[in-house]
Design an enzyme around this catalytic site. Structure first.
Site, PDB file in Angstrom:
ATOM      1  N   HIS A  13     -10.879  -0.439  39.993  1.00  0.00           N
ATOM      2  CA  HIS A  13     -12.238   0.035  39.708  1.00  0.00           C
ATOM      3  C   HIS A  13     -12.240   1.527  39.399  1.00  0.00           C
ATOM      4  O   HIS A  13     -13.029   1.987  38.569  1.00  0.00           O
ATOM      5  CB  HIS A  13     -13.173  -0.268  40.888  1.00  0.00           C
ATOM      6  CG  HIS A  13     -13.676  -1.675  40.904  1.00  0.00           C
ATOM      7  ND1 HIS A  13     -15.021  -1.995  40.975  1.00  0.00           N
ATOM      8  CD2 HIS A  13     -13.026  -2.860  40.843  1.00  0.00           C
ATOM      9  CE1 HIS A  13     -15.169  -3.311  40.968  1.00  0.00           C
ATOM     10  NE2 HIS A  13     -13.967  -3.858  40.893  1.00  0.00           N
ATOM     11  N   VAL A  49     -13.142   3.215  35.243  1.00  0.00           N
ATOM     12  CA  VAL A  49     -14.347   4.051  35.072  1.00  0.00           C
ATOM     13  C   VAL A  49     -13.923   5.517  35.096  1.00  0.00           C
ATOM     14  O   VAL A  49     -13.517   6.032  36.132  1.00  0.00           O
ATOM     15  CB  VAL A  49     -15.389   3.767  36.185  1.00  0.00           C
ATOM     16  CG1 VAL A  49     -16.612   4.658  36.000  1.00  0.00           C
ATOM     17  CG2 VAL A  49     -15.786   2.294  36.190  1.00  0.00           C
ATOM     18  N   GLU A 109     -20.513   6.675  41.731  1.00  0.00           N
ATOM     19  CA  GLU A 109     -20.080   5.388  41.166  1.00  0.00           C
ATOM     20  C   GLU A 109     -20.248   4.229  42.148  1.00  0.00           C
ATOM     21  O   GLU A 109     -20.646   3.129  41.775  1.00  0.00           O
ATOM     22  CB  GLU A 109     -18.590   5.458  40.772  1.00  0.00           C
ATOM     23  CG  GLU A 109     -18.313   6.217  39.497  1.00  0.00           C
ATOM     24  CD  GLU A 109     -16.818   6.349  39.213  1.00  0.00           C
ATOM     25  OE1 GLU A 109     -16.038   5.464  39.622  1.00  0.00           O
ATOM     26  OE2 GLU A 109     -16.428   7.336  38.563  1.00  0.00           O
ATOM     27  N   PRO A 130     -14.816  -5.597  34.122  1.00  0.00           N
ATOM     28  CA  PRO A 130     -14.896  -7.007  33.715  1.00  0.00           C
ATOM     29  C   PRO A 130     -15.811  -7.806  34.656  1.00  0.00           C
ATOM     30  O   PRO A 130     -15.836  -7.546  35.862  1.00  0.00           O
ATOM     31  CB  PRO A 130     -13.452  -7.494  33.793  1.00  0.00           C
ATOM     32  CG  PRO A 130     -12.700  -6.462  34.566  1.00  0.00           C
ATOM     33  CD  PRO A 130     -13.455  -5.190  34.493  1.00  0.00           C
ATOM     34  N   ASP A 165      -7.475 -17.134  46.058  1.00  0.00           N
ATOM     35  CA  ASP A 165      -6.288 -17.986  45.969  1.00  0.00           C
ATOM     36  C   ASP A 165      -6.343 -18.950  47.164  1.00  0.00           C
ATOM     37  O   ASP A 165      -6.097 -18.546  48.295  1.00  0.00           O
ATOM     38  CB  ASP A 165      -5.023 -17.113  46.034  1.00  0.00           C
ATOM     39  CG  ASP A 165      -3.732 -17.922  46.124  1.00  0.00           C
ATOM     40  OD1 ASP A 165      -3.815 -19.162  46.217  1.00  0.00           O
ATOM     41  OD2 ASP A 165      -2.653 -17.299  46.103  1.00  0.00           O
TER      42      ASP A 165
END
Length: 325
Positions: free
Chosen positions: A67, A71, A85, A163, A245
């Site tokens: 992340h 950015v 942020e 994403p 997972d």
């Protein structure tokens, strides 16, 4: 005239190439050899101590690094205290243990008189990321260092830069390509979801109301979908999180790709890597050859660590990772 124009274009292109290579050339593995020679061991020990307290240290730190880099580049801007942020909806779910890992490592580094205020928070986060990969059974790799900490962190800068769970392959490739990362890099980095967890709201549409004709996303393994419904009932507490997972959630391995082959990708953006023919071969390669995945991951995370870095006199070395100097 045409020859002169071509020469100008070639010169500009050469300068751009030189600039991009200079940025990554300023990052190097031995950057702190003289100023803080023991930095890697100091960070390693601090991260190991934190990891022994809670496993969440691993996925939280790995996600924090991603992340941060996507950015404004790998500049520790994600660590800045509010307003910043971290207030954006895409960052609110970043686990506190990731931030705390960097804080603890920074304290350990700065407690050494030779190292105080010499190592950036951005570099500490990059090193901590390598350590959590190793601690969970993943590959070790050399970490390039020399990043400086950014001086800007805004909620608005996060918008459209990370994403989303519903992304298709074109959207994923477009976003990763912007940062010089290939489709193979993107698939390898997605493999880090072998350690991650997600809140039910991020995928509930896939198991309850995928479309007017079908409640469950047909690309999702039906048995797995029914298991997910049990773990995420309709009015579930939004804080409930599910392992991404389902087979080996505490081990950095290639199980993520084997799960995709069985329709057990939690997000649409996970499963699309197998359902789309253009990326399926790479998923199959990583599922069948763990060594190939590990090598691709090392290459991808090294490239990720070069994204938008500040070096030389740019930025600063923060004394407190959560505040600008």
């Amino acid at each position: 005239m045409e020859k002169q124009t071509n020469q100008i274009i070639f010169s500009i292109f050469s300068l751009l190439l030189l600039f991009s290579s200079c940025v990554s050339a300023q990052l190097r593995t031995g950057f702190y050899r003289n100023s803080c020679p023991n930095v890697e061991n100091i960070v390693r020990n601090a991260v190991r101590q934190k990891f022994q307290q809670t496993f969440v240290t691993a996925p939280a730190t790995l996600r924090l690094f991603f992340h941060d880099c996507f950015v404004q580049g790998c500049d520790a801007s994600v660590l800045i205290a509010s307003p910043a942020e971290k207030d954006h909806p895409d960052d609110i779910s970043l686990a506190g243990d990731g931030f705390d890992t960097v804080v603890k490592a920074k304290q350990a580094v700065d407690s050494n008189p030779n190292c105080r205020n010499k190592v950036s928070c951005a570099d500490i986060l990059a090193l901590a990321t390598r350590e959590v990969v190793v601690l969970t059974g993943g590959p070790s790799y050399p970490v390039e260092l020399g990043r400086r900490d950014g001086r800007v962190s805004t909620k608005a800068s996060v918008q459209n830069n990370l994403p989303q769970p519903g992304f298709n392959l074109n959207q994923l490739n477009s976003m990763f390509n912007r940062h010089g990362l290939s489709q193979t890099d993107m698939i390898a980095l997605s493999g880090a979801h072998t350690l991650g967890f997600a809140h039910c709201g991020k995928f509930s549409k896939r198991i309850y109301n995928f479309s007017p004709r079908t409640a469950i996303d047909p690309s999702l393994n039906r048995g797995y979908a029914l298991q997910l419904r049990q773990m995420c009932p309709v009015r579930v507490d939004p804080r409930i999180a599910i392992n991404m997972d389902p087979t080996s959630p505490r081990t950095f391995d290639n199980a993520y790709f084997k799960n995709l082959q069985q329709g057990k990708g939690l997000f649409t953006s996970d499963q699309v890597l197998f359902t789309d023919q253009r990326s399926r071969n790479t998923v199959n390669l990583f599922a069948n050859n763990e060594g190939a995945f590990r090598q691709a991951f090392i290459s991808a995370i090294t490239k990720l660590g070069r994204v938008g870095v500040k070096t030389g006199n740019a930025g600063e070395i923060r004394r407190d990772c959560s505040r600008f100097n």
